[in-house]
Design a protein around this motif. Structure first.
Motif, PDB file in Angstrom:
ATOM      1  N   SER A  38      -3.723   5.963   8.158  1.00 14.20           N
ATOM      2  CA  SER A  38      -4.545   5.766   8.817  1.00 14.20           C
ATOM      3  C   SER A  38      -4.753   3.863   8.843  1.00 14.20           C
ATOM      4  CB  SER A  38      -6.082   6.456   8.376  1.00 14.20           C
ATOM      5  OG  SER A  38      -6.431   5.902   7.047  1.00 14.20           O
ATOM      6  N   ILE A  39      -4.133   3.354   7.652  1.00 16.95           N
ATOM      7  CA  ILE A  39      -4.039   2.318   6.907  1.00 16.95           C
ATOM      8  C   ILE A  39      -3.309   1.287   7.392  1.00 16.95           C
ATOM      9  CG2 ILE A  39      -3.895   0.517   5.426  1.00 16.95           C
ATOM     10  CD1 ILE A  39      -4.864   2.302   2.736  1.00 16.95           C
ATOM     11  N   SER A  40      -2.313   2.097   8.330  1.00  9.36           N
ATOM     12  CA  SER A  40      -0.619   1.830   8.842  1.00  9.36           C
ATOM     13  C   SER A  40      -1.729   0.874  10.348  1.00  9.36           C
ATOM     14  CB  SER A  40       0.267   2.272   8.813  1.00  9.36           C
ATOM     15  OG  SER A  40       1.011   1.557   9.677  1.00  9.36           O
ATOM     16  N   ASP A  52      -4.174   8.807   4.476  1.00  8.35           N
ATOM     17  CA  ASP A  52      -4.445   8.125   4.094  1.00  8.35           C
ATOM     18  C   ASP A  52      -3.449   6.213   4.226  1.00  8.35           C
ATOM     19  OD1 ASP A  52      -6.861   8.703   3.606  1.00  8.35           O
ATOM     20  OD2 ASP A  52      -6.479   8.820   0.838  1.00  8.35           O
ATOM     21  N   VAL A  58       0.908  -1.206  -0.396  1.00  9.21           N
ATOM     22  CA  VAL A  58       0.035   0.109  -0.405  1.00  9.21           C
ATOM     23  C   VAL A  58       0.992   0.925   0.216  1.00  9.21           C
ATOM     24  CG1 VAL A  58      -1.906   1.022   1.281  1.00  9.21           C
ATOM     25  CG2 VAL A  58      -1.730  -1.394   1.329  1.00  9.21           C
ATOM     26  N   GLU A  78      -4.965   1.121  11.307  1.00  5.01           N
ATOM     27  CA  GLU A  78      -5.273  -0.378  11.042  1.00  5.01           C
ATOM     28  C   GLU A  78      -4.902  -1.494  11.035  1.00  5.01           C
ATOM     29  OE1 GLU A  78      -9.515  -1.542   8.371  1.00  5.01           O
ATOM     30  OE2 GLU A  78      -9.595   0.510   8.377  1.00  5.01           O
TER      31      GLU A  78
END
Length: 195
Positions: A68-70, A65, A10, A72
């Motif tokens: 925040s993905i990290s 983004d 990602v 989660e």
């Protein structure tokens, strides 16, 4: 491991898209006409600045983004590695007002070494101000478990302080939070508590 690999993919894609947008920006062609007006140069420069601001905003959005993905993925990884039914977390705190200089703490659960931590000056200062450190998170089965805590420190008068305490805690089906309160100036150098 798979979660870390996904996170790397990602981040790589986000960086690739942002660099592709950078490549898409091209410098304005230089006019060979010496009589070009200064206002044309200003408008070109203004347009370039607007494009750079827009690109910067897009890069910041992508970074946000990715972060925040990290976060989660980290939460998901912890849930997968330490399911709530078997999770035990052990915390360390200093007794209020105790001035011993904590050097290290070693923990064994059921005879197996699970963690060993050497304290820095900043960590020690945080503990003295009332902070709590999560020293260990792991999995244990339900039932009674033996916890061995080895504390190495120096007392306020400069004497070495080394104690090993053997404690028992009971793990139920729900997550277990164990608190260890360390004190160099009391009869119980390591107090066990449920949190």
């Amino acid at each position: 491991m798979k979660i870390t690999a996904r996170l790397s993919i990602v981040i790589g894609l986000a960086l690739a898209f942002s660099s592709a947008e950078l490549v898409g920006l091209r410098a304005a062609p230089v006019s060979e006409d010496k009589k070009a007006s200064p206002s044309a140069d200003k408008s070109t420069a203004s347009l370039d600045q607007q494009q750079m601001r827009g690109l910067d905003e897009q890069v910041q959005e992508v970074k946000s983004d990715v972060l925040s993905i990290s976060q989660e993925l980290s939460r998901l990884e912890e849930k997968l590695l330490y399911p709530s039914g078997t999770q035990v977390a052990i915390f360390v705190a200093l007794a209020k007002g105790d001035q011993m200089r904590l050097d290290s703490v070693r923990l064994q659960i059921d005879g197996q070494l699970v963690t060993h931590h050497i304290y820095s000056a900043k960590e020690l200062e945080a503990l003295r101000k009332g902070g709590v450190q999560r020293i260990y998170v792991g999995n244990v089965s339900t039932g009674d478990h033996q916890l061995e805590v080895l504390v190495d420190a120096k007392l306020q008068d400069g004497k070495d302080f080394s104690r090993t305490e053997h404690l028992t805690f009971r793990k139920e089906v729900k997550p277990k939070l164990v608190g260890l309160t360390l004190a160099g100036s009391s009869n119980t150098p390591v107090a066990l508590g449920d949190w």
